[in-house]
Motif scaffolding. Structure first.
Motif, PDB file in Angstrom:
ATOM      1  N   ALA A  65       1.015  -1.373   0.274  1.00  0.00           N
ATOM      2  CA  ALA A  65      -0.057   0.319   0.611  1.00  0.00           C
ATOM      3  C   ALA A  65       0.709   0.853   0.083  1.00  0.00           C
ATOM      4  O   ALA A  65       1.114   2.224  -0.884  1.00  0.00           O
ATOM      5  CB  ALA A  65      -1.193  -0.338   1.250  1.00  0.00           C
TER       6      ALA A  65
ATOM      7  N   PHE B 224      -6.378 -10.693   1.696  1.00  0.00           N
ATOM      8  CA  PHE B 224      -6.464  -8.929   1.290  1.00  0.00           C
ATOM      9  C   PHE B 224      -7.698  -9.715  -0.094  1.00  0.00           C
ATOM     10  O   PHE B 224      -8.382  -9.247  -0.736  1.00  0.00           O
ATOM     11  CB  PHE B 224      -5.229  -8.486   1.757  1.00  0.00           C
ATOM     12  CG  PHE B 224      -5.241  -7.754   0.074  1.00  0.00           C
ATOM     13  CD1 PHE B 224      -5.449  -6.224   0.597  1.00  0.00           C
ATOM     14  CD2 PHE B 224      -4.501  -8.511  -1.361  1.00  0.00           C
ATOM     15  CE1 PHE B 224      -6.133  -4.954  -0.297  1.00  0.00           C
ATOM     16  CE2 PHE B 224      -4.275  -6.596  -1.904  1.00  0.00           C
ATOM     17  CZ  PHE B 224      -5.268  -5.202  -1.756  1.00  0.00           C
TER      18      PHE B 224
ATOM     19  N   GLU C 209      -2.234 -12.562   5.527  1.00  0.00           N
ATOM     20  CA  GLU C 209      -2.250 -11.986   5.181  1.00  0.00           C
ATOM     21  C   GLU C 209      -2.816 -10.912   3.681  1.00  0.00           C
ATOM     22  O   GLU C 209      -3.553 -10.704   3.670  1.00  0.00           O
ATOM     23  CB  GLU C 209      -1.780 -10.638   5.716  1.00  0.00           C
ATOM     24  CG  GLU C 209      -1.329 -10.456   6.845  1.00  0.00           C
ATOM     25  CD  GLU C 209      -2.279  -9.167   7.876  1.00  0.00           C
ATOM     26  OE1 GLU C 209      -2.831  -9.636   7.848  1.00  0.00           O
ATOM     27  OE2 GLU C 209      -2.309 -10.052   9.498  1.00  0.00           O
TER      28      GLU C 209
ATOM     29  N   GLY D  11      -3.691  -1.409   6.339  1.00  0.00           N
ATOM     30  CA  GLY D  11      -3.602  -2.045   7.715  1.00  0.00           C
ATOM     31  C   GLY D  11      -2.742  -3.119   7.169  1.00  0.00           C
ATOM     32  O   GLY D  11      -1.757  -3.591   8.537  1.00  0.00           O
ATOM     33  N   ASN D  12      -2.902  -3.706   6.656  1.00  0.00           N
ATOM     34  CA  ASN D  12      -1.197  -4.694   6.176  1.00  0.00           C
ATOM     35  C   ASN D  12      -1.174  -4.558   4.954  1.00  0.00           C
ATOM     36  O   ASN D  12      -0.470  -5.083   5.060  1.00  0.00           O
ATOM     37  CB  ASN D  12      -2.033  -6.107   5.963  1.00  0.00           C
ATOM     38  CG  ASN D  12      -3.084  -6.063   5.221  1.00  0.00           C
ATOM     39  OD1 ASN D  12      -3.535  -5.369   4.227  1.00  0.00           O
ATOM     40  ND2 ASN D  12      -3.541  -7.243   4.956  1.00  0.00           N
TER      41      ASN D  12
ATOM     42  N   ALA E 116      -7.821  -1.922  -5.136  1.00  0.00           N
ATOM     43  CA  ALA E 116      -7.784  -2.475  -4.150  1.00  0.00           C
ATOM     44  C   ALA E 116      -6.470  -2.013  -3.267  1.00  0.00           C
ATOM     45  O   ALA E 116      -5.211  -1.943  -3.659  1.00  0.00           O
ATOM     46  CB  ALA E 116      -7.511  -3.923  -3.376  1.00  0.00           C
ATOM     47  N   TYR E 117      -6.869  -1.372  -1.689  1.00  0.00           N
ATOM     48  CA  TYR E 117      -6.308  -1.153  -1.111  1.00  0.00           C
ATOM     49  C   TYR E 117      -6.204  -0.774   0.866  1.00  0.00           C
ATOM     50  O   TYR E 117      -7.368  -0.794   1.185  1.00  0.00           O
ATOM     51  CB  TYR E 117      -5.685   0.967  -1.283  1.00  0.00           C
ATOM     52  CG  TYR E 117      -4.839   0.992  -0.263  1.00  0.00           C
ATOM     53  CD1 TYR E 117      -3.694   1.259  -0.987  1.00  0.00           C
ATOM     54  CD2 TYR E 117      -5.248   2.648   0.773  1.00  0.00           C
ATOM     55  CE1 TYR E 117      -3.509   2.266  -0.262  1.00  0.00           C
ATOM     56  CE2 TYR E 117      -4.520   2.950   1.282  1.00  0.00           C
ATOM     57  CZ  TYR E 117      -3.285   3.204   0.891  1.00  0.00           C
ATOM     58  OH  TYR E 117      -2.211   4.041   1.228  1.00  0.00           O
ATOM     59  N   SER E 118      -5.143  -1.474   1.296  1.00  0.00           N
ATOM     60  CA  SER E 118      -5.303  -1.839   2.490  1.00  0.00           C
ATOM     61  C   SER E 118      -3.976  -1.230   3.560  1.00  0.00           C
ATOM     62  O   SER E 118      -3.189  -2.165   3.506  1.00  0.00           O
ATOM     63  CB  SER E 118      -5.594  -3.055   2.455  1.00  0.00           C
ATOM     64  OG  SER E 118      -5.723  -3.682   4.058  1.00  0.00           O
TER      65      SER E 118
ATOM     66  N   GLN F  65     -11.107 -10.558   0.387  1.00  0.00           N
ATOM     67  CA  GLN F  65     -11.997  -9.657   0.299  1.00  0.00           C
ATOM     68  C   GLN F  65     -11.838  -8.450  -0.513  1.00  0.00           C
ATOM     69  O   GLN F  65     -13.235  -8.205  -1.743  1.00  0.00           O
ATOM     70  CB  GLN F  65     -11.445  -8.314   1.525  1.00  0.00           C
ATOM     71  CG  GLN F  65     -11.739  -9.475   2.706  1.00  0.00           C
ATOM     72  CD  GLN F  65     -10.919  -8.157   3.791  1.00  0.00           C
ATOM     73  OE1 GLN F  65     -10.238  -7.157   4.293  1.00  0.00           O
ATOM     74  NE2 GLN F  65     -10.080  -9.070   5.154  1.00  0.00           N
TER      75      GLN F  65
END
Length: 519
Positions: free
Chosen positions: A71, A231, A227, A106-107, A102-104, A234
């Protein structure tokens, strides 16, 4: 993104020397194949006709048109609308544009959709990693780019990756999300690139490194498969992954040699047991034949003695009646005595001889010979993978269906060619980045599939061998068989002797579900 690695320092010279002196445990061609799925993810600012290189990271193709990265690599592209994302493969002549789907943070994971183009796809390893396991980090460290003095134009053109080696140091994940701690050297630009095992499967996505004061060894942290899997799930995107443990081809060869030797020993033991059983049966049959012959001889001798005695009595009585002038009665007794005498002689002469014992020996059908006959494979077969004999890197250990017809027609549309006692066929798919050669042995029911993962240029050359079109259908036509043989010979000259994968299947009669794969 760049600032995150600004304080990273080169690994200590002593540690580097130890890495250089350590034996090469990876299959180099698997590492090379894995690197083809790695891309440079570049951020470029546009201002009219001018373009400015802002920064870059690395990425992994998890689908032909999708790239996984960190990210923080693409964070600025979400904030600054005048930034564009460029995806630059490690080989070929074209680069592609991309957009974040998609962008996360958090991980530290993000997914990029390509606007065009197709990339070789990486395979993840979904099993447990081992402490001390050898690993390789692949990516585009900026320190190497700067050392080579690459221009902006060169940075956005296809360029080979950089690989560094290290080992897993398990038990120390980061506190924010699940990571893999390792000692493969990283630098700014490695972010988003893969950490792979010795079979070229992705263990994690390199995210950040430890901070060193120049004297300590540096460590890297890779986002774990757990992870990544969460990801991608989702994001509604599937990936290739396997749980088959990594082994070298030499280990697979040694295992198969051991299995073959053990099977040979079992076969020898079985043959010896069958031979002993046959010898016992032969001896029992001979004993029975000898008893029958002896009994027959004794019965014949006894019968001959009885008939001889009766013949003597008959002849004596006939002589007596003849001396008394009773000629008619004498004639009957003399004739009867003569017949009895001939019968006695016949029983004596034609009694069973000891030479007939071998002719009387009868053995049951030799079942060992029957069981060794080639099986009638014609029709549908289920071929199940033998992991002990195989070496899998990116393929799935699935059963395959094989419809075999006499003459080498497989699944009704693929002609195999006889080579000695086996049937072979090489395959170059219209899409995908692999070349395979299949071999079926009707005597044992073994199906062997060898698969190579060559570079793009080699794949182009392999496909060029089919300039007259794909070889489709089944036929005993000499022209088709010649094309099949020529393709196999030309591919053998084009590819390295050792394949990336070897899949060994045991086939047996049966039918797979329609959705199951075929060889």
């Amino acid at each position: 993104m760049v600032a995150l690695f600004r304080r990273l320092r080169p690994i200590a010279a002593l540690v580097a020397s130890l890495v250089l002196l350590s034996p090469a445990r990876a299959e180099q061609q698997d590492i090379t194949a894995a690197a083809r799925s790695v891309v440079r993810v570049a951020l470029v600012a546009t201002n009219g006709s001018d373009a400015y290189f802002v920064g870059h990271g690395s990425g992994i193709a998890i689908a032909p048109d999708k790239v996984l990265t960190n990210a923080h690599v693409v964070e600025l592209a979400r904030e600054e609308k005048d930034l564009v994302i460029g995806v630059i493969p490690s080989e070929g002549k074209k680069s592609y544009g991309g957009r974040i789907i998609a962008y996360s943070p958090g991980n530290d994971l993000a997914l990029i959709q390509l606007e065009e183009g197709s990339l070789p796809v990486a395979t993840f390893y979904a099993g447990a990693v081992d402490d001390g396991q050898h690993v390789t980090a692949i990516g585009y460290p900026g320190t190497v780019d700067r050392a080579q003095g690459l221009s902006l134009k060169q940075l956005v053109e296809p360029l080979g990756t950089v690989k560094t080696s290290g080992s897993i140091s398990s038990g120390r994940s980061s506190q924010s999300f699940d990571t893999i701690l390792h000692t493969a050297p990283l630098a700014a630009g490695n972010s988003g690139g893969p950490l792979i095992d010795d079979c070229g499967r992705v263990l994690g996505v390199n995210s950040f490194g430890s901070i060193s004061d120049g004297n300590d060894a540096e460590f890297g942290f890779a986002v774990s498969w757990r992870e990544v899997a969460s990801f991608l799930r989702q994001a509604g995107v599937s990936s290739l992954h396997t749980v088959v443990a990594c082994r070298t081809m030499a280990e697979a060869d040694a295992a198969e040699s051991s299995i073959t030797q053990r099977e040979s020993q079992l076969t020898e033991q079985s043959d010896r047991a069958a031979a002993d059983k046959r010898d016992q049966a032969l001896q029992q049959a001979r004993d029975t034949a000898e008893r029958d012959v002896i009994s027959g001889r004794e019965n014949a001798m006894a019968g001959a003695a009885v008939l001889l005695a009766l013949a003597v009595l008959g002849l004596g009585a006939g002589g007596l009646f003849y001396s008394q002038g009773r000629e008619k009665r004498a004639t009957w007794f003399i004739a009867g005595g003569g017949i009895l005498l001939m019968g006695a002689l016949g029983l004596f002469v034609f009694k069973p001889s000891f030479a007939s014992i071998d002719e009387r020996v009868k053995l049951p059908e030799d079942q060992s010979v029957v069981s060794n006959k080639a099986f009638a494979w014609a029709g549908d077969n289920i071929c199940r993978i033998d992991l002990n004999r195989s070496r899998l890197t990116v393929s799935q250990p699935n059963d395959v269906g094989l419809n075999w017809a006499e003459g080498g027609c497989v699944n009704g549309d693929t002609q195999y060619q006889a080579t000695g006692t086996t049937w072979q066929r090489a395959s170059v798919p219209d899409e995908g980045n692999y070349v395979s050669r299949s071999e079926f042995d009707p005597a044992t029911g073994l199906l062997r599939v060898q698969r190579w993962l060559p570079d793009g240029d080699t794949m182009d050359k392999a496909r060029a061998l089919l300039k007259d079109g794909p070889i489709k259908g089944c036929s005993s036509d000499s022209t088709m068989l010649t094309r099949i043989a020529t393709l196999q010979s030309d591919l053998a000259a084009l590819l390295p002797p050792q394949p990336n994968e070897r899949l060994v299947y045991h086939c047996q009669k049966g039918r797979l579900a329609p959705a199951d794969p075929a060889p």
